[in-house]
Design a protein around this motif. Structure first.
Motif, PDB file in Angstrom:
ATOM      1  N   PHE A 130      -3.074   9.285   0.234  1.00 51.39           N
ATOM      2  CA  PHE A 130      -4.450   9.118   0.720  1.00 51.39           C
ATOM      3  C   PHE A 130      -4.460   8.933   2.234  1.00 51.39           C
ATOM      4  O   PHE A 130      -5.432   9.281   2.910  1.00 51.39           O
ATOM      5  CB  PHE A 130      -5.133   7.952   0.013  1.00 51.39           C
ATOM      6  N   GLU A 131      -3.371   8.367   2.749  1.00 48.35           N
ATOM      7  CA  GLU A 131      -3.239   8.295   4.206  1.00 48.35           C
ATOM      8  C   GLU A 131      -3.227   9.717   4.776  1.00 48.35           C
ATOM      9  O   GLU A 131      -3.918  10.014   5.751  1.00 48.35           O
ATOM     10  CB  GLU A 131      -1.936   7.579   4.592  1.00 48.35           C
TER      11      GLU A 131
ATOM     12  N   ARG B 127       1.876   3.001  -2.340  1.00 54.56           N
ATOM     13  CA  ARG B 127       1.395   4.014  -3.288  1.00 54.56           C
ATOM     14  C   ARG B 127       0.265   4.856  -2.705  1.00 54.56           C
ATOM     15  O   ARG B 127      -0.080   5.900  -3.247  1.00 54.56           O
ATOM     16  CB  ARG B 127       0.920   3.344  -4.578  1.00 54.56           C
ATOM     17  N   ASN B 128      -0.351   4.368  -1.619  1.00 54.06           N
ATOM     18  CA  ASN B 128      -1.480   5.093  -1.040  1.00 54.06           C
ATOM     19  C   ASN B 128      -1.069   6.163  -0.038  1.00 54.06           C
ATOM     20  O   ASN B 128      -1.914   6.731   0.647  1.00 54.06           O
ATOM     21  CB  ASN B 128      -2.445   4.115  -0.364  1.00 54.06           C
TER      22      ASN B 128
ATOM     23  N   PHE C 125       0.817  -1.207   0.000  1.00 57.39           N
ATOM     24  CA  PHE C 125       0.000   0.000   0.000  1.00 57.39           C
ATOM     25  C   PHE C 125       0.861   1.272   0.000  1.00 57.39           C
ATOM     26  O   PHE C 125       0.371   2.348   0.309  1.00 57.39           O
ATOM     27  CB  PHE C 125      -0.951  -0.008   1.185  1.00 57.39           C
TER      28      PHE C 125
END
Lengths: 451, 432, 443
Positions: B347-348, B343-344, B341
């Motif tokens: 968004f975190e 790449r997220n 994750f």
């Protein structure tokens, strides 16, 4: 009987008429517009751009806010931990029921509710080829386990393919741990065989009952709770939600199902659904999976975040689910990823977490969109629901308010104070650990025996 | 289609070639945004950015009309390059054997062709910190003690030919598993766990382990003294040699510390041993927030999307923690603690913003603050002149999930946006 | 060792006097079944209560006990016990304890309900009961004259027995057998299948359901065969089903409100009377229990924070609330009219009674607390026509005290079991029991 009555009793209490006005309404199935929604008897009574509030209705002004249907998580394991989630001891555990262990006091329910989830299918685990019976619940926080159960839709069951069911048969022994007895199967080949064996047996069982009921045979068969659900599957009365990652194994599953005359309702995870979208459409199976999970094990190396968009564009009914108590709280942003990866529209993305999972479970007549006559399961967001910054403000189920962010925040002080008081009281009562006297045996029942 | 076009666009530009990106809204993070600005790059470095940027003749011009430029983001906790498929042991180089292995280095095990690199960077992540061990606090599964000093983390650029040109800080800190007081959890509803360890016993184990750590540090310090004094009986020792950057204050100790007690104890330890400290995976600091602030310790916050640690915690405990750290004046950055994750990352950060962190602070935490915490603030993390040209060009706010990354520059190279996943997409999209 | 125990048991019963007719005159009679008789006489003959009233005649030749200042109670009953059938519970942490079963060669893992896993429903506590358990005397010294004993290992663990806590012949000590089937409902290992079916709570529930379906089928098939065996295939004998059928009543565990709802739902499918045991969160579940018309056995081992717990470990509010309020369960259920009795849950008699006294401090009346260890217990276990109150015709089990029974140091003067008089100890005080805080597992 008694429980049905309880359910009815609770149904009668949500009779408040509510008028949510000035919201941006995302109906999912009938467009997005500025308007209002009228809730009566727990159902959506009216939806429109120019509605007037009826007298006596509680007015909820949602100016600047966004109203979406409640999120439906088609794959969750929360609130059933006491039951074990997996009956992994056998390869066919169709007799076990998640329903027996729905825990209404699991905080995971509340946390999911606070993320806008109003319904979730609580699935048996994936330790075995034929798992247990799943249970669709509504997140009616504060109600009893029975009151949580969704009253409608066909029952379902969990199947599982690939690494999990075969790994359960070949557990890696922990160093120094107990030696484990291997359980068949250990390969994908064996997983297929489990289905053939089980449904062959179920067909025999089905025939025995038909023969008995028609008088062709006088021998009453023994009722078998393991085989009954399999007969229901073949008769189309019970949906199959099948855990699967790879395209090849999904293809196998569809062919075995066809051989025994039934259809798989959905593949869960379905990470390689994009590879066999054509075959999935032909079989009529839905695909319900993660937005962007991959690389955690061998069978998801080809998991790609474009899966949902690809399946959707090729005609597969797709849905995004969580399989995780944490992820479950933000399925809105998970759905938004399909706009990023593969370019789905806002409506298509929202459908992945609302109407599509409802269709997968054949409850789309009740939930999944903002339409007249449907259950008033609604979320008021402060930002567009697919925005990274969207925070649910109020969540309604059956027209009752089950989550309110303001109330949550304002009740924290009192909760902390209560906890502190109890902690201090407990501390005051706690017997301090007694200093250990060297090897002096403690008293207790043993001393009785010695005497 | 989409990816192919981008590839075509990317093809003529070479890493060392100078270019100017024009007509973009520039979000420098360290300065106010500039609409209709330009950014000029030469030799892989940023020459300048602004509303008006002079460009030499014959310099390549890229038109970025309608697009936005942000500094490249840094994921401060990953296993990038050293872990490929979590469950496949052979594809993992994360956890070395031995209690004290400060000498092992993540950077040299970094596989530049790991598929996680292109998959992660396309969301605007131009650098990562890669850690030489999985990052959970306490003991590993099965209760066996894992190594204590686990090796050296590295800051790595997300583009390059090998770890020598990708590693921008090869020793970004020494990762430590801090000893824990482990007693089994006891539920009033389920009765006692058979294996429950009384607190006093657990504390004894903890004290003994901590003593061992102190002894190791003391030995390393004696080694340092002997080496400085050029003592006659001095013998080189690879393990202790690896401790010198830490003891000299050149590299920090990196310690995952979820909860108040651990944080408290770790800070006390770092003060006693006089070493620089970065706290990782902070999730429930409680009163230790003040302690963190007093001692000016930078933090890589636990994932905002983590579940709250305890049943009674507010449902938004993890979402809102970065906002609380910000209010307390603590310098922090974000990490995902995995590759899957990684790449997220943006968004975190977005969740932290949704639950109280100012947007500007989130952007800093993702870029310049992260760079400064891990000692690469002079290399990357902002668009300032002379830094590596690490930036991302988007069609909107990079923290919004639906935003598309249009171009990605690392070391001034226009990095292709394709990867195994886009190729699978193309392949199966073409199936009729 | 055996000889030693034998010696003890002989010594113990030498304290019992030869049976004579006994009259306790002018004592306060807490009959439990009726109003308290402020000054009354109770006559015991042939092990039975011959009379108990204000004006009972004292038979000629009877041993007369002048009851001024004395209070007579029915003998106390421990509603779940393993006294006489199992060694006392070990003290301290159970870590690494090697049990006899662990040493036995492992049975092959069960593959389904048909293998009748973790079932010994046919085993009877009465058949395993031995009279030389030293705990019998210490229980009796504290006023316990009967116990309901159960095998406790397995899903269908086995059949209980109501036993009197005095005598040297186990057969004569049994009052009722079988007396219910003791059940546990916890799952096994979860995902791994090494220990066989069922490995989960869900699996246990499915198994229990299948057992009752099979029982119904078994009985019909058997009856049909017995009516006319000729030309029919012989149904196989199934001891598991026989055992369940015989026991007549199911004891099912439920500590939390959620568990109570869950177990009641299951039990209501089974068409066999059931009793819940545990019930610590009953203070939240009174209406649930009332609606189900459930009787419950309340463990008097209230949850406490273990003294060895990590002082900084945070505990959920739910746990704190449970600890705070568990002892209020009896008074709450009493108000709601739910029938309940207490059981010791492995505690010593002194700890057990201390637990009951805590319930009294939460508002349960003294005599209601005694009722929960006498008549209610007898009713729940189906022996109230013989035990549980001071009534004509019942078994002569009595405790005679100076003052209230449920005080910190009750002054027990006489204990009668089957009409036989037992001297608690030389100085008339109960046998010293374990120091506080030991012998219990942390909760």
């Amino acid at each position: 009987m008694r429980f049905a009555l309880l359910l009815l009793a609770s149904a009668a209490t949500y009779a408040e008429t509510i008028f949510i006005q000035n919201a941006t309404v995302y109906t999912v199935t009938k467009g997005t517009f500025k308007g209002s929604v009228l809730i009566e008897d727990g159902k959506i009574k009216q939806v429109g751009q120019n509605l007037a509030a009826p007298s006596g209705a509680r007015i909820v002004d949602a100016a600047g806010m966004h109203l979406s249907p409640g999120i439906i998580d088609a794959h969750s394991h929360i609130a059933a931990g006491a039951g074990g989630i997996n009956e992994g001891s056998v390869s066919v555990s169709s007799m076990v029921r998640i329903e027996d262990f729905v825990d209404p006091e699991s905080v995971a329910i509340y946390r999911a509710l606070a993320g806008g989830v109003t319904s979730a299918n609580i699935l048996h685990g994936s330790a075995n080829a034929i798992g247990g019976q799943n249970r669709l619940i509504k997140m009616r926080w504060g109600k009893t386990g029975v009151e949580m159960l969704f009253d409608g839709g066909p029952p379902s069951i969990k199947f599982a393919l690939g690494e999990n069911p075969k790994r359960s048969g070949n557990p890696t022994p922990a160093p120094g741990g107990p030696t484990t007895v291997a359980r068949y199967p250990a390969t994908r080949m064996g997983v297929e065989d489990i289905y053939r064996q089980a449904f062959t047996e179920a067909k025999e069982y089905q025939k025995a009952w038909v023969d008995f009921k028609s008088g062709k045979s006088t021998v009453e068969p023994r009722r078998d709770l393991r085989l009954e659900p399999l007969v229901e599957i073949m008769e189309g009365k019970r949906l199959v939600h099948c855990h699967a990652y790879r395209g090849d194994e999904m293809l196998m599953m569809m062919r075995v199902a066809e051989e025994f005359g039934f259809r798989i309702a959905t593949f869960q995870h379905v990470q390689e659904g994009y590879k066999i979208a054509k075959e999935m459409v032909e079989h009529g199976v839905g695909g319900s999976g993660f937005s962007d999970w991959w690389a955690y094990k061998m069978e998801v190396v080809d998991g790609i975040p474009y899966n949902m968009a690809l399946m959707t564009s090729k005609g597969v009914m797709a849905a995004v689910n969580s399989d995780d108590a944490g992820l479950m709280r933000r399925l809105n942003t998970e759905a938004a990823k399909t706009m990023k990866y593969g370019g789905l529209t806002e409506d298509q993305a929202l459908a992945l977490i609302t109407i599509n999972p409802a269709r997968h479970m054949k409850v789309d007549d009740r939930i999944g969109s903002i339409e007249v006559g449907k259950d008033a399961d609604l979320v008021i967001w402060n930002k567009p629901p697919l925005s990274s910054y969207a925070v649910p403000q109020k969540v309604y189920i059956d027209g009752s308010l089950y989550f309110d962010r303001d109330t949550d925040v304002s009740s924290r002080i009192a909760k902390e104070a209560r906890k502190k008081a109890l902690e201090e009281k407990a501390k005051a009562q706690q017997i301090p650990p007694q200093p250990k006297k060297d090897s002096a045996p403690q008293g207790g029942p043993q001393s009785d025996e010695v005497r | 289609m989409k990816f192919a076009n981008l590839l075509f666009l990317a093809a003529p530009i070479f890493a060392q070639e100078a270019f100017v990106l024009r007509n973009v809204t520039i979000h420098p993070v360290t300065a106010p945004e500039i609409a209709g600005g330009s950014i000029s790059v030469a030799n892989g470095k940023i020459v300048e950015y602004g509303a008006k940027v002079a460009a030499a003749k014959n310099v390549k011009v890229i038109d970025g009309k309608g697009l936005h430029v942000y500094p490249g983001m840094i994921n401060c906790a990953t296993l990038m390059g050293i872990s490929e498929v979590t469950s496949v042991r052979e594809s993992n180089d994360t956890n070395e054997i031995g209690e004290f292995v400060p000498q092992v280095r993540a950077v040299i095990a970094f596989n530049p062709d790991s598929e996680h690199v292109p998959v992660t960077r396309v969301n605007g992540i131009t650098s990562v910190v890669t850690m030489p061990a999985s990052l959970t606090e306490g003991r590993g599964a099965g209760g066996a003690a894992q190594s204590i000093l686990r090796g050296q983390a590295a800051v790595v650029h997300m583009d390059g030919w090998n770890w020598e040109d990708m590693g921008i800080n090869r020793n970004a800190g020494l990762l430590m598993r801090f000893p824990q007081i482990v007693t089994a959890r006891v539920s009033a509803f389920e009765g006692a766990t058979a294996a429950a360890i009384p607190f006093a016993d657990a504390k004894k184990i903890y004290d003994a382990e901590l003593k061992k750590v102190d002894n190791f540090f003391d030995a390393a310090r004696r080694y340092q003294t002997a080496k400085l004094a050029k003592a006659a009986d001095f013998k080189p020792n690879v393990q202790y040699e690896a401790m010198l950057p830490l003891l000299e204050g050149k590299a920090p100790l990196l310690v995952p510390a979820e909860r108040e007690r651990t944080i408290r104890e770790v800070i006390a330890f770092a003060k006693k041993q006089k070493v620089k400290l970065i706290l990782l995976d902070v999730q429930k600091p409680g009163k230790s927030i003040d302690l963190i602030k007093e001692n000016n310790i930078p933090v890589v916050v636990g994932k905002p999307t983590n579940l709250p640690l305890d049943e009674d915690d507010p449902y938004d405990a993890a979402y809102s923690l970065p906002g609380q750290l910000y209010k307390a004046g603590i310098k922090f950055a974000f990490g995902t603690y995995d590759n899957q994750f990684a790449r997220n990352l943006p968004f975190e950060a977005a969740f932290a913003v949704a639950y109280g962190l100012p947007y500007e602070a989130a952007m800093k935490a993702l870029t310049i603050d992260a760079a400064e915490i891990f000692g690469v603030g002079n290399v990357t993390g902002s668009l300032d002149k002379g830094k590596s040209a690490d930036f991302v060009v988007t069609d909107g706010d990079p923290l919004e999930v639906k935003t598309q990354v249009k171009m990605l520059f690392i070391n001034g190279k226009n990095v292709a946006l394709d990867n195994r996943q886009t190729r699978l997409y193309e392949k199966y999209n073409s199936r009729k | 060792m055996k000889q030693f125990l034998l010696f003890i048991s002989l010594a113990m019963f030498s304290l019992a006097q030869t049976p004579v007719t006994v009259a306790i005159r002018n004592a306060k009679l807490v009959t439990i079944s009726g109003p308290v008789i402020a000054k009354g006489t109770v006559v015991l003959r042939n092990g039975l209560i011959e009379e108990a009233s204000e004006n009972a005649t004292v038979p000629d030749g009877a041993w007369v006990i002048e009851g001024d200042g004395l209070t007579v109670y029915p003998g106390l009953i421990d509603s779940i016990s393993n006294i006489g059938i199992a060694p006392p519970a070990p003290t301290g942490p159970v870590t690494g304890a090697i049990t006899a079963t662990a040493l036995a060669p492992p049975a092959p893992p069960a593959r389904g309900p048909e293998d009748r896993p973790r079932t010994t429903s046919w085993e009877r506590a009465a058949d395993k009961f031995r009279s030389n358990d030293p705990r019998i005397e210490s229980a009796r010294n504290a006023g316990f004259t009967s116990a309901v004993i159960f095998p406790t290992t397995g899903i269908f663990a086995g059949q209980g027995a109501v036993v009197n806590l005095a005598g040297d012949n186990p057969s004569k000590m049994i009052i009722e057998s079988p007396a219910g089937q003791y059940m546990t409902l916890t799952g096994g290992g979860g995902a791994g299948g090494a220990r066989g079916f069922p490995s989960s709570g869900m699996g246990v529930y499915a198994y229990v359901r299948q057992i009752f379906i099979d029982l119904d089928y078994y009985e019909r098939t058997k009856a049909a065969y017995q009516a006319n065996p000729s030309g029919k295939q012989r149904p196989a004998y199934d001891r598991a089903l026989e055992g369940v059928k015989e026991s007549g009543r199911l004891l099912m565990p439920a500590t939390s409100k959620v568990e109570m709802e869950r177990v009641i739902k299951l039990a209501s499918e089974l068409k066999m009377p059931f009793v819940l045991y545990g019930v610590h969160e009953g203070y939240r579940a009174a209406s649930v229990l009332k609606q189900a018309n459930a009787s419950v056995l309340i463990s008097a081992k209230w949850p406490t924070r273990p003294p060895t717990a990590d002082p900084e470990a945070e505990e959920p509010l739910r746990t704190l609330e449970l600890r705070e309020s568990a002892a209020s369960t009896p008074v709450t259920l009493n108000k709601e009219g739910v029938k309940f009795a207490f059981y010791s849950d492995g505690q010593t008699p002194a700890e057990f009674l201390k637990g009951v006294r805590l319930a009294v401090t939460r508002g349960l009346s003294h005599d209601d607390a005694v009722k929960a260890m006498t008549l209610s217990a007898a009713e729940i276990h189906g022996v109230s026509n013989r035990l549980g109150s001071i009534e004509k015709g019942k078994i002569a089990n009595l405790v005679v005290t100076k003052g209230d029974l449920l005080t910190e140091k009750p002054a027990i003067q006489y204990v009668f079991v089957d009409g036989m008089h037992y001297v608690p100890t030389a100085d008339g005080a109960p046998t010293p029991t374990a120091p506080q805080g030991t012998g219990r597992r942390p909760r």
